[in-house]
Design a protein around this motif. Structure first.
Motif, PDB file in Angstrom:
ATOM      1  N   ALA A 763       3.797  21.981 -35.751  1.00  0.00           N
ATOM      2  CA  ALA A 763       2.527  22.380 -36.370  1.00  0.00           C
ATOM      3  C   ALA A 763       2.005  21.280 -37.284  1.00  0.00           C
ATOM      4  N   HIS A 764       2.888  20.708 -38.114  1.00  0.00           N
ATOM      5  CA  HIS A 764       2.463  19.622 -39.008  1.00  0.00           C
ATOM      6  C   HIS A 764       1.970  18.423 -38.204  1.00  0.00           C
ATOM      7  N   ALA A 765       2.632  18.124 -37.098  1.00  0.00           N
ATOM      8  CA  ALA A 765       2.225  16.973 -36.285  1.00  0.00           C
ATOM      9  C   ALA A 765       0.852  17.203 -35.668  1.00  0.00           C
ATOM     10  N   HIS A 766       0.593  18.445 -35.189  1.00  0.00           N
ATOM     11  CA  HIS A 766      -0.744  18.744 -34.658  1.00  0.00           C
ATOM     12  C   HIS A 766      -1.793  18.640 -35.770  1.00  0.00           C
ATOM     13  N   ARG A 767      -1.429  19.118 -36.952  1.00  0.00           N
ATOM     14  CA  ARG A 767      -2.376  19.021 -38.076  1.00  0.00           C
ATOM     15  C   ARG A 767      -2.675  17.553 -38.393  1.00  0.00           C
ATOM     16  N   CYS A 768      -1.631  16.731 -38.404  1.00  0.00           N
ATOM     17  CA  CYS A 768      -1.818  15.293 -38.638  1.00  0.00           C
ATOM     18  C   CYS A 768      -2.661  14.672 -37.529  1.00  0.00           C
ATOM     19  N   HIS A 769      -2.397  15.084 -36.290  1.00  0.00           N
ATOM     20  CA  HIS A 769      -3.168  14.541 -35.163  1.00  0.00           C
ATOM     21  C   HIS A 769      -4.653  14.860 -35.328  1.00  0.00           C
ATOM     22  N   GLY A 770      -4.937  16.086 -35.746  1.00  0.00           N
ATOM     23  CA  GLY A 770      -6.336  16.459 -35.955  1.00  0.00           C
ATOM     24  C   GLY A 770      -6.989  15.601 -37.022  1.00  0.00           C
ATOM     25  N   TRP A 771      -6.248  15.332 -38.109  1.00  0.00           N
ATOM     26  CA  TRP A 771      -6.796  14.487 -39.175  1.00  0.00           C
ATOM     27  C   TRP A 771      -7.082  13.080 -38.650  1.00  0.00           C
ATOM     28  N   ILE A 772      -6.175  12.525 -37.854  1.00  0.00           N
ATOM     29  CA  ILE A 772      -6.384  11.177 -37.303  1.00  0.00           C
ATOM     30  C   ILE A 772      -7.605  11.172 -36.378  1.00  0.00           C
ATOM     31  N   LEU A 773      -7.758  12.216 -35.560  1.00  0.00           N
ATOM     32  CA  LEU A 773      -8.915  12.290 -34.671  1.00  0.00           C
ATOM     33  C   LEU A 773     -10.212  12.386 -35.474  1.00  0.00           C
ATOM     34  N   ASP A 774     -10.179  13.149 -36.555  1.00  0.00           N
ATOM     35  CA  ASP A 774     -11.366  13.236 -37.415  1.00  0.00           C
ATOM     36  C   ASP A 774     -11.739  11.871 -37.980  1.00  0.00           C
ATOM     37  N   GLN A 775     -10.723  11.062 -38.364  1.00  0.00           N
ATOM     38  CA  GLN A 775     -11.003   9.733 -38.899  1.00  0.00           C
ATOM     39  C   GLN A 775     -11.705   8.851 -37.873  1.00  0.00           C
ATOM     40  N   GLN A 776     -11.507   9.147 -36.594  1.00  0.00           N
ATOM     41  CA  GLN A 776     -12.123   8.360 -35.524  1.00  0.00           C
ATOM     42  C   GLN A 776     -13.426   8.981 -35.020  1.00  0.00           C
ATOM     43  N   GLY A 777     -13.854  10.103 -35.638  1.00  0.00           N
ATOM     44  CA  GLY A 777     -15.093  10.751 -35.210  1.00  0.00           C
ATOM     45  C   GLY A 777     -14.951  11.582 -33.951  1.00  0.00           C
ATOM     46  N   HIS A 779     -14.406  14.793 -33.073  1.00  0.00           N
ATOM     47  CA  HIS A 779     -14.326  16.096 -33.704  1.00  0.00           C
ATOM     48  C   HIS A 779     -13.932  17.212 -32.740  1.00  0.00           C
ATOM     49  N   GLU A 780     -14.375  17.156 -31.489  1.00  0.00           N
ATOM     50  CA  GLU A 780     -13.983  18.200 -30.537  1.00  0.00           C
ATOM     51  C   GLU A 780     -12.480  18.180 -30.322  1.00  0.00           C
ATOM     52  N   ALA A 781     -11.921  16.976 -30.160  1.00  0.00           N
ATOM     53  CA  ALA A 781     -10.470  16.874 -29.989  1.00  0.00           C
ATOM     54  C   ALA A 781      -9.743  17.286 -31.269  1.00  0.00           C
ATOM     55  N   ALA A 782     -10.317  16.959 -32.430  1.00  0.00           N
ATOM     56  CA  ALA A 782      -9.708  17.366 -33.690  1.00  0.00           C
ATOM     57  C   ALA A 782      -9.662  18.881 -33.802  1.00  0.00           C
ATOM     58  N   LEU A 783     -10.692  19.557 -33.316  1.00  0.00           N
ATOM     59  CA  LEU A 783     -10.735  21.021 -33.330  1.00  0.00           C
ATOM     60  C   LEU A 783      -9.588  21.607 -32.522  1.00  0.00           C
ATOM     61  N   ASP A 784      -9.340  21.043 -31.353  1.00  0.00           N
ATOM     62  CA  ASP A 784      -8.229  21.526 -30.523  1.00  0.00           C
ATOM     63  C   ASP A 784      -6.891  21.344 -31.233  1.00  0.00           C
ATOM     64  N   ALA A 785      -6.705  20.187 -31.864  1.00  0.00           N
ATOM     65  CA  ALA A 785      -5.436  19.930 -32.562  1.00  0.00           C
ATOM     66  C   ALA A 785      -5.239  20.910 -33.715  1.00  0.00           C
ATOM     67  N   ALA A 786      -6.306  21.176 -34.475  1.00  0.00           N
ATOM     68  CA  ALA A 786      -6.194  22.111 -35.598  1.00  0.00           C
ATOM     69  C   ALA A 786      -5.899  23.532 -35.105  1.00  0.00           C
ATOM     70  N   LYS A 787      -6.465  23.921 -33.951  1.00  0.00           N
ATOM     71  CA  LYS A 787      -6.169  25.245 -33.385  1.00  0.00           C
ATOM     72  C   LYS A 787      -4.703  25.358 -32.997  1.00  0.00           C
ATOM     73  N   HIS A 788      -4.173  24.280 -32.389  1.00  0.00           N
ATOM     74  CA  HIS A 788      -2.746  24.277 -32.055  1.00  0.00           C
ATOM     75  C   HIS A 788      -1.915  24.467 -33.323  1.00  0.00           C
ATOM     76  N   ALA A 789      -2.274  23.749 -34.380  1.00  0.00           N
ATOM     77  CA  ALA A 789      -1.529  23.847 -35.629  1.00  0.00           C
ATOM     78  C   ALA A 789      -1.594  25.264 -36.190  1.00  0.00           C
ATOM     79  N   LEU A 790      -2.792  25.871 -36.192  1.00  0.00           N
ATOM     80  CA  LEU A 790      -2.950  27.219 -36.745  1.00  0.00           C
ATOM     81  C   LEU A 790      -2.129  28.232 -35.961  1.00  0.00           C
TER      82      LEU A 790
END
Length: 937
Positions: A763-777, A779-790
């Motif tokens: 879960a923490h790794a997916h959350r981190c992945h979402g943050w990294i994707l957000d840093q790259q703009g 956002h759709e992929a970041a949304l998927d990563a955050a859903k996995h984490a949740l």
């Protein structure tokens, strides 16, 4: 007629009409020429400033094209290759041929110099008027609006330092004249940009007091004191303490001209990092005279470099520091000191790149802006010192290769370096050799008298002569003997020394380092058994210094017992208490302790001492980390060895102060753990330090620690640690903009956590992945990563961590325009957060909720959320997040029609961002100008 500005946005006018300065790189070139107005700028320098170390092949052609475009901008009638009036060729480069009436920078300098002349001639009121006129020419950081990587070049940051110095001078004048109100606005803004600059903060406090605002002055003092403790682990210095006393005693009236703070001269604006001069320094008159004659004869072509060489214990460092204090007044732009640890017995010599990092931080470069690589750091260092008069002491150099990258390029600088070798490579390149010999008998007697007291030394001249003869003119040996003689008759001391083992005669040879053991052993033998054991075992500590609890852990004893033994060792001159509760020792003494522990302690005892040292720092870092980031996942630590005295803390502020205080020790500890085969401690310590390094901007340390920890985890075969450290490496790499590396590491972390069936880690790794994707703009992929984490957090029942994933989902939905769904996520996230324990997390969620309410048109709700977030960020001390929230709060006030409050809020944000993110500060000021223009102001 043309006119330019560079003290703020880069702008140009011709005949009163503003010109379009062209694309960002062209404006950057114009800014560089303006910063060097009237002087030629070489083509290579233009290329370097615009593109750094990796210019395109076409860089020179691009510069020529920009030059042509700027010329025709200023003089449209010019032919294609015609030079024209303003931008001319000069010495292989280009020069902007302008005067003070045409460039605001030159006008500022002319006004400031005129003010200084008037002040020197006694016309203080006229001087203050001129200085405030000079400061009024500034409209933001120098060269605002050009690309951020170019704006951070030292050419432009040096201009900002000129403004800082002028503000301080204006404040001194205003305080002298009882006219503090004339500079208070400038002081407020400058103090906000430099929150840890004690001279600036002291002036602000005095100006508030002088204006009758005593309560506000004391509130400011308490805020500065708290910030220093929180961010530096330090208390207020003499300027701040004196300012507080003046306010408390109602003495904020202006002192005598050019004096503030109880009659002390106003400090110079540059960093002052020299160790204190030794009060017992004696002799060396001929050496000092020679050094002054050589080093202060400037040739105008290169910095003066002095190589102070001699055997260990002969007093090189003391001589260098005393000499530095003698000439310090000539170097107002900075006095820096670095212990290079070239002869540390554990082989932990300071690498040039690490030394440069410390020097750059001392010169005001924030940790996350320090570049990678030795060459890049050296170039930035030289650029920062270009045109400045600074003094640099490089103590205990191993060889010339360690020193060369630390030499500035400015002819106004002086470098003093000490070494047991002659550093002949530097001397061949023009450095001045300054060999230090043993003290002659008369100077040795003088030194001993300084330490013992003149009356005691005079009472037994024959004993003094015998002591001087036995110590062979070595200051370190004389200091140790003097400590022993403090409570014993000199005749008895001389007799004891005569029968000590060993001989000091070999000090004249190149292998003399170890022969000082004759005096050391004499002093060591009179220690109590417990103090002797502690001294030996301190060899297990990597340095550069240690506190009482760490010393207690080394020996496996109670802290109170250790404190008494440290006092005994300090009294014997075997240790030095360089600051309250912090101890260090001469490298020869450290080497002697290493010899003793190998002679008297078994391998098992030495290994146990090292184990206790690593346990102490690991367990204390773990405890500090749990307070600093209460919900962060930590590893399970094994039971500590008996006798380990881990430190405890009341709250996150105390934890952060400890991290800051032990920063250098902690980075050394990871390296030593690896060298000595304590791989489990190495990866656990890297894990424990992750949040501190990340939040405080020590991203290069963050990356290095995670790499070392990962390698250690691989060696011990701990797959769970490998997974976590890959995740940490992903975040560290993303912080430094290395997104390819970040993506590789986060994917490896995801794979490992999945293989281990570690759902919290996954879960923490997916959350981190979402943050990294957000840093790259993305956002759709970041949304998927955050859903996995949740989903994973909910499956394992981790409500608090789930709140972070809810926050992430809300923010990404907000960025995608779905504000009502974003608001629902934010409110759910806030419900999971305990504001009293996790101020940082709650502040972030409230800020995001304010953003959503603003864009839904509910301005009162948005303001309430932002104000709550601000209180939390200020309590934590996160200035950067505070500035971001202020920006968004200002936008809400503007949308609500309250332009006055918008201006006040945005000015606060800009003042903070000037130090933290200058391009963002200029964006805020551009918005301020826009609303002023719309209001007809």
């Amino acid at each position: 007629m043309v006119r330019f500005t560079v003290l703020g946005p880069v702008r140009a006018w011709r005949d009163g009409v503003e010109l379009a300065a062209g694309p960002p790189q062209q404006r950057a070139m114009l800014a560089l020429l303006l910063a060097q107005a009237g002087r030629p700028v070489s083509l290579s320098e233009i290329v370097h400033v615009l593109w750094g170390k990796n210019p395109p092949v076409s860089a020179v052609n691009v510069v020529h094209r920009y030059v042509g475009m700027v010329r025709r901008l200023l003089e449209p009638a010019l032919a294609v290759r015609e030079e024209g009036r303003w931008l001319v060729r000069d010495r292989g480069g280009y020069r902007l041929d302008v005067g003070p009436g045409e460039v605001d920078l030159l006008s500022f300098r002319r006004l400031a110099e005129d003010a200084r002349r008037r002040r020197a001639n006694g016309a203080a009121h006229a001087a203050l008027k001129l200085m405030t006129e000079a400061l009024a020419l500034w409209h933001g950081p120098a060269a605002a609006g050009i690309p951020a990587d170019v704006r951070s070049h030292p050419t432009f940051t040096a201009l900002d330092r000129e403004q800082l110095a002028a503000v301080q001078e204006a404040a001194d004048l205003a305080l002298e004249l009882g006219a503090a109100d004339q500079v208070l606005a400038q002081l407020w803004e400058t103090a906000a940009r430099h929150p840890l600059d004690e001279p600036v903060q002291a002036r602000l406090i005095l100006a508030l007091g002088a204006g009758g605002r005593q309560a506000e002055a004391l509130e400011t003092w308490h805020a500065v004191r708290a910030r220093l403790a929180r961010e530096l682990g330090a208390g207020p210095g003499p300027e701040l303490r004196a300012a507080q006393r003046r306010i408390l005693h109602g003495q904020a009236a202006p002192p005598a001209q050019r004096r503030i703070l109880h009659g002390q001269a106003a400090p110079a604006p540059g960093p002052m990092r020299l160790p204190p001069d030794l009060a017992t320094f004696a002799g060396r008159r001929a050496g000092l005279a020679k050094a002054l004659a050589l080093l202060l004869a400037e040739d105008g072509r290169s910095p003066a470099v002095g190589v102070i060489s001699g055997m260990g214990g002969i007093g090189k460092s003391t001589f260098a520091i005393h000499l530095a204090h003698q000439v310090a007044h000539r170097f107002p732009d900075g006095r820096l000191y670095v212990d290079l640890r070239g002869h540390a017995p554990n082989g932990s010599a300071l690498a040039p790149g690490e030394a440069l990092r410390g020097l750059l931080e001392a010169l005001g470069v924030t940790p996350h802006r320090i570049p990678d690589g030795l060459d890049a750091r050296a170039a930035l260092y030289r650029s920062l010192l270009s045109g400045r008069r600074a003094l640099i002491v490089l103590d205990d150099a191993r060889d010339a290769e360690q020193v060369r990258p630390l030499l500035p390029g400015s002819s106004g600088c002086l470098v003093l370096t000490t070494s047991r070798t002659g550093l002949f490579g530097l001397i061949a390149e023009g450095a001045h050799p300054l060999a230090i010999d043993p003290l002659p008998a008369d100077e040795a007697r003088e030194l001993l008298a300084r330490r013992l007291g003149a009356d005691l030394a005079a009472s037994s001249p024959e004993a003094v002569d015998r002591i001087v003869a036995r110590c062979a003119g070595l200051p370190l040996a004389l200091a140790v003997v003097a400590a022993r003689a403090a409570d014993r008759p000199l005749t008895a001391v001389a007799a004891e020394l005569r029968v000590a083992d060993g001989s000091l005669g070999a000090f004249s040879g190149p292998a003399a380092d170890g022969d000082v053991r004759a005096v050391f052993s004499w002093s060591y033998r009179v220690l109590s058994p417990a103090a002797a054991r502690l001294f030996r075992l301190l060899a297990a500590h990597p340095g550069p210094d240690l506190g009482v609890a760490a010393a207690a852990s080394v020996a496996g004893m109670p802290v109170g017992h250790a404190r008494g033994l440290l006092t005994e060792l300090t009294s014997a001159c075997l240790l030095t208490e360089h600051s309250p509760g912090r101890y260090t020792c001469h490298e020869l003494l450290r080497a002697y302790a290493t010899e003793l522990t190998h002679a008297h302690d078994t391998e098992a005892e030495r290994r146990a001492a090292a184990h206790r040292v690593f346990d102490h720092y690991l367990r204390t870092a773990h405890a500090a980390g749990r307070l600093y980031s209460p919900y962060w996942r930590t590893t399970t630590l094994p039971a500590a060895r008996p006798g380990v005295a881990a430190e405890t803390f009341e709250d996150d502020r105390e934890a952060l102060a400890w991290f800051n205080r032990e920063h250098l020790v902690l980075t050394s500890m990871i390296d030593q753990a690896v060298r000595e085969g304590f791989d489990t401690h190495a990866w656990q310590l890297a894990w424990a330090l992750e949040r501190f390094f990340d939040r405080q901007g020590h991203w290069h340390d963050f990356l290095a620690a995670q790499r070392a920890g990962l390698a250690a985890a691989v060696r011990v075969g701990h797959r769970g640690a490998r997974a976590h450290l890959h995740r940490g490496l992903a975040r560290a790499a993303a912080r430094l903009g290395r997104f390819d590396d970040a993506n590789t590491h986060v994917q490896r972390a995801l794979s490992l956590f999945d293989e281990l069936d570690d759902l919290p880690g996954l879960a923490h790794a997916h959350r981190c992945h979402g943050w990294i994707l957000d840093q790259q703009g993305r956002h759709e992929a970041a949304l998927d990563a955050a859903k996995h984490a949740l989903d994973l957090y909910q499956a394992i029942g981790d409500r608090v961590a789930g709140g972070s994933a809810l926050h992430a989902l809300g923010w990404t939905h907000a960025l995608l325009g779905d504000l009502r769904r974003a608001t629902a996520y934010f409110e759910q996230a806030l419900a999971t957060t305990d504001e009293s324990r996790d101020r940082y997390g709650a502040g972030g969620t409230l800020d995001s909720l304010g953003y959503a309410h603003h864009h839904l048109g509910d301005h009162s709700q948005a303001i309430a959320c932002y104000e709550r977030a601000l209180r939390l960020y200020r309590d934590v001390g996160d200035r950067y997040q505070e500035a971001g929230t202020l920006r968004r709060l200002g936008e809400t006030y503007l949308a609500a029609g309250d332009r006055g409050t918008t201006r006040a809020v945005w000015r606060q944000a800009a003042a903070i961002l000037d130090a933290a993110d200058p391009p963002a500060a200029e964006e805020v000021r551009a918005e301020l100008r826009r609303i002023d223009h719309a209001a007809g102001r």
